[in-house]
Structure formats: structure tokens, C-alpha cells
Design a protein around this motif. Structure first.
Motif, PDB file in Angstrom:
ATOM      1  N   VAL A  99       0.815  -1.220   0.000  1.00 22.42           N
ATOM      2  CA  VAL A  99       0.000   0.000   0.000  1.00 22.42           C
ATOM      3  C   VAL A  99       0.848   1.270   0.000  1.00 22.42           C
ATOM      4  CG1 VAL A  99      -0.223   0.154   2.517  1.00 22.42           C
ATOM      5  CG2 VAL A  99      -2.063   1.025   1.053  1.00 22.42           C
ATOM      6  N   ASP A 100       2.023   1.220   0.613  1.00 20.20           N
ATOM      7  CA  ASP A 100       2.871   2.408   0.696  1.00 20.20           C
ATOM      8  C   ASP A 100       3.889   2.476  -0.444  1.00 20.20           C
ATOM      9  OD1 ASP A 100       4.205   0.177   1.604  1.00 20.20           O
ATOM     10  OD2 ASP A 100       5.131   1.162   3.324  1.00 20.20           O
ATOM     11  N   ARG A 101       3.753   1.587  -1.425  1.00 24.95           N
ATOM     12  CA  ARG A 101       4.707   1.555  -2.537  1.00 24.95           C
ATOM     13  C   ARG A 101       4.041   1.842  -3.884  1.00 24.95           C
ATOM     14  NH1 ARG A 101       7.915  -3.917  -2.263  1.00 24.95           N
ATOM     15  NH2 ARG A 101       9.247  -2.801  -3.783  1.00 24.95           N
ATOM     16  N   LEU A 102       2.768   2.279  -3.827  1.00 24.17           N
ATOM     17  CA  LEU A 102       2.030   2.582  -5.052  1.00 24.17           C
ATOM     18  C   LEU A 102       1.383   3.962  -4.951  1.00 24.17           C
ATOM     19  CD1 LEU A 102       0.320  -0.827  -5.919  1.00 24.17           C
ATOM     20  CD2 LEU A 102       2.089   0.366  -7.228  1.00 24.17           C
ATOM     21  N   PRO A 103       2.190   5.014  -4.932  1.00 22.72           N
ATOM     22  CA  PRO A 103       1.626   6.364  -4.774  1.00 22.72           C
ATOM     23  C   PRO A 103       0.774   6.800  -5.951  1.00 22.72           C
ATOM     24  CG  PRO A 103       3.962   6.470  -5.333  1.00 22.72           C
ATOM     25  CD  PRO A 103       3.664   5.032  -5.041  1.00 22.72           C
ATOM     26  N   GLY A 104       0.816   6.066  -7.059  1.00 21.66           N
ATOM     27  CA  GLY A 104       0.020   6.442  -8.215  1.00 21.66           C
ATOM     28  C   GLY A 104      -1.437   6.024  -8.130  1.00 21.66           C
ATOM     29  N   ILE A 105      -1.799   5.215  -7.140  1.00 23.44           N
ATOM     30  CA  ILE A 105      -3.183   4.752  -6.990  1.00 23.44           C
ATOM     31  C   ILE A 105      -3.830   5.511  -5.826  1.00 23.44           C
ATOM     32  CG2 ILE A 105      -4.685   2.778  -6.530  1.00 23.44           C
ATOM     33  CD1 ILE A 105      -2.633   0.985  -7.830  1.00 23.44           C
ATOM     34  N   GLY A 106      -4.863   6.300  -6.135  1.00 23.12           N
ATOM     35  CA  GLY A 106      -5.488   7.147  -5.130  1.00 23.12           C
ATOM     36  C   GLY A 106      -6.065   6.380  -3.960  1.00 23.12           C
ATOM     37  N   TYR A 107      -6.696   5.244  -4.227  1.00 23.73           N
ATOM     38  CA  TYR A 107      -7.272   4.442  -3.135  1.00 23.73           C
ATOM     39  C   TYR A 107      -6.183   3.971  -2.190  1.00 23.73           C
ATOM     40  CZ  TYR A 107      -9.793   0.677  -0.776  1.00 23.73           C
ATOM     41  OH  TYR A 107     -10.350  -0.148   0.175  1.00 23.73           O
ATOM     42  N   TYR A 108      -5.028   3.614  -2.732  1.00 22.61           N
ATOM     43  CA  TYR A 108      -3.916   3.175  -1.892  1.00 22.61           C
ATOM     44  C   TYR A 108      -3.386   4.338  -1.052  1.00 22.61           C
ATOM     45  CZ  TYR A 108      -3.462  -1.569  -3.765  1.00 22.61           C
ATOM     46  OH  TYR A 108      -3.672  -2.881  -4.072  1.00 22.61           O
ATOM     47  N   ARG A 109      -3.347   5.537  -1.619  1.00 23.14           N
ATOM     48  CA  ARG A 109      -2.936   6.703  -0.830  1.00 23.14           C
ATOM     49  C   ARG A 109      -3.903   6.926   0.333  1.00 23.14           C
ATOM     50  NH1 ARG A 109      -1.740   8.950  -6.061  1.00 23.14           N
ATOM     51  NH2 ARG A 109      -3.713  10.110  -6.066  1.00 23.14           N
ATOM     52  N   ALA A 110      -5.183   6.669   0.100  1.00 21.17           N
ATOM     53  CA  ALA A 110      -6.176   6.807   1.163  1.00 21.17           C
ATOM     54  C   ALA A 110      -5.945   5.781   2.270  1.00 21.17           C
ATOM     55  CB  ALA A 110      -7.585   6.662   0.589  1.00 21.17           C
TER      56      ALA A 110
END
Length: 246
Positions: A99-110
Motif C-alpha cells: 500500500v505504501d509503494r504505489l503512490p500512483g493509486i489514489g485508493y492506496y494513498r487513502a
């Protein structure tokens, strides 16, 4: 122990409640259907009164980043405040591998914002980061369907049965706070397009898989991000065996 499972009427929550009850705990499901709204805080303090542990397996009503961030952060902060008021000693939350290695996915940033809210909340906590559920493969295929073609990238996954995720969450709730995260995944590496082929071989419906590296949410994700490394804890259930259970 008295353990309150927020989101306890959903896919993971119902299984967690059952597992904890079978282990002799007073496990209680809390959700909007039971009068508990974590966004407004309505019913939350009452639900947590007397609880030793709170388990959060809720999910945002939307994958859109702003909506998901508001849901996860506000819900987590409300749970922490209610838990501090009622004497909860351990807060367990479910999150996602990588989750902390995919800053391009908004849901993951959430979801990262949710973890940060929990970490900064001043309560003893544990986070269970799980790989993608077997149960999500079908919906992902449906989202990628164009006519009779299912367009999927060759993104590397190590998917896991929801039952194995629920078991890991229940174990965390019965243990001591980690103050960190624990990662769990399925036993096998798969490419997402290959998972689609395995699914349609077991459950043919006239569709065929077409590999498309630009298709869907997981397009372009590098290998190793959504799988954990070689030290990740691996559950036992294989995808092909899970398909035969239904």
C-alpha cells in the motif's frame, strides 16, 4: 475478551466474528445495520464500551481518492477517540500489501492515510496487510470485460482466500499489539491475466482473456509490489482449490 469488529457484517468481518466466538471471546459485530456509524460517530462509544479490542475491517463506499481518504481517516479517528474514552487496549486494522509503494493509486494513498491516522493516534495497534482476495478476481475480470474479451495486465500477485485473511485478523486481535504491520499472502505467485485464464477454465462462460498491459487498476505495477517479499507469511489455500469449493 470482548472484541468489537467494526464492519463485522461484511465479507471479512463476519468470518472474524465467527472465528473469535469459536475461540471463546465475546465477539460483537458493529456496522451501520447495527446502529454504528463510524463517520458520524453515532453509536460508536456505546458499541465500544467494555471492549478490550476493536477490529476495523471497514471499506470505503468509493475507490475515488477524496471519498476514500475522508472515510478511512475520519472513521479511524472516531474509533480511536471512542476507544480512548472507553478503555480499548488494542486497535487492529486491515490494510493491503504494497500500500505504501504505489503512490500512483489514489485508493492506496487513502489507505496509507488510514494507517498514518492509526499510528499517530496514540493507541496500541496492529495492522494486517493482506494480498488481493480470491473473491476480487471475478469483479476485476468483469471490469475488464469488453464483449467476449477480458482484458487484463500480467501484473504479479500472490492472491489469498478471504478466509485466510480473516484468520490472520482474528489472530492479531487475540495477540499483543505489534505497533507495526504484519503481511500475509497466498501460497502461489500468479500473473493477473493467468488468474483470469484459470478462472475461465474452471468456470467457462464464453469469454477469453487478452493480455493488455494498460488495462485496469493494476496496470503497470512492477513485480514484487503486490506480493510481498520472500519473507511474507503465506497462507495455505490455493486458488484452484478455492475455485472448486463453490
Amino acid at each position: 475478551m470482548r472484541i468489537v469488529v467494526i464492519g463485522g457484517t461484511g465479507l471479512i468481518g463476519t468470518q472474524v466474528v465467527r472465528l473469535l466466538g469459536d475461540s471463546g471471546h465475546d465477539a460483537v459485530a458493529a456496522s451501520p445495520s447495527t446502529g454504528v456509524d463510524t463517520l458520524s460517530g453515532q453509536g460508536l462509544t456505546e458499541a465500544l464500551r467494555g471492549a478490550d479490542v476493536v477490529v476495523d475491517v471497514t471499506n470505503s463506499p468509493s475507490f475515488e481518492e477524496d471519498v476514500a481518504r475522508d472515510f478511512f481517516v475520519r472513521s479511524t479517528r472516531n474509533q480511536i477517540a471512542a476507544g480512548q474514552e472507553t478503555g480499548v487496549r488494542h486497535h487492529v486494522a486491515l490494510s493491503i500489501i504494497g500500500v505504501d509503494r504505489l503512490p500512483g493509486i489514489g485508493y492506496y494513498r487513502a489507505k496509507v492515510a488510514q494507517e498514518e491516522a492509526l499510528r499517530d493516534g496514540g493507541v496500541p495497534y496492529s495492522v494486517v496487510r493482506a494480498a488481493q482476495f480470491f473473491e476480487f478476481v471475478g469483479p476485476v475480470m468483469d471490469m475488464g470485460t469488453q464483449g467476449t474479451e477480458v482484458r487484463l495486465p500480467s501484473t504479479q500477485l500472490r492472491p489469498i482466500a478471504s478466509a485466510d485473511v480473516a484468520r490472520a485478523v482474528a489472530d492479531a486481535a487475540q495477540g499483543q499489539p505489534l505497533g507495526n504491520f504484519r503481511e500475509i499472502a497466498g501460497p502461489e505467485l500468479h500473473r493477473l491475466d493467468r488468474l483470469g485464464e484459470i478462472t475461465l477454465a474452471a468456470r467457462p462462460d464464453g469469454r477469453t482473456v487478452v493480455t493488455d498491459e494498460n488495462a485496469g487498476l493494476f496496470a503497470g505495477v512492477p513485480d514484487g509490489i503486490l506480493t510481498g517479499d520472500e519473507t511474507v507469511e503465506r497462507a495455505a489455500t490455493r486458488y484452484e482449490d478455492w475455485l472448486k469449493q463453490d
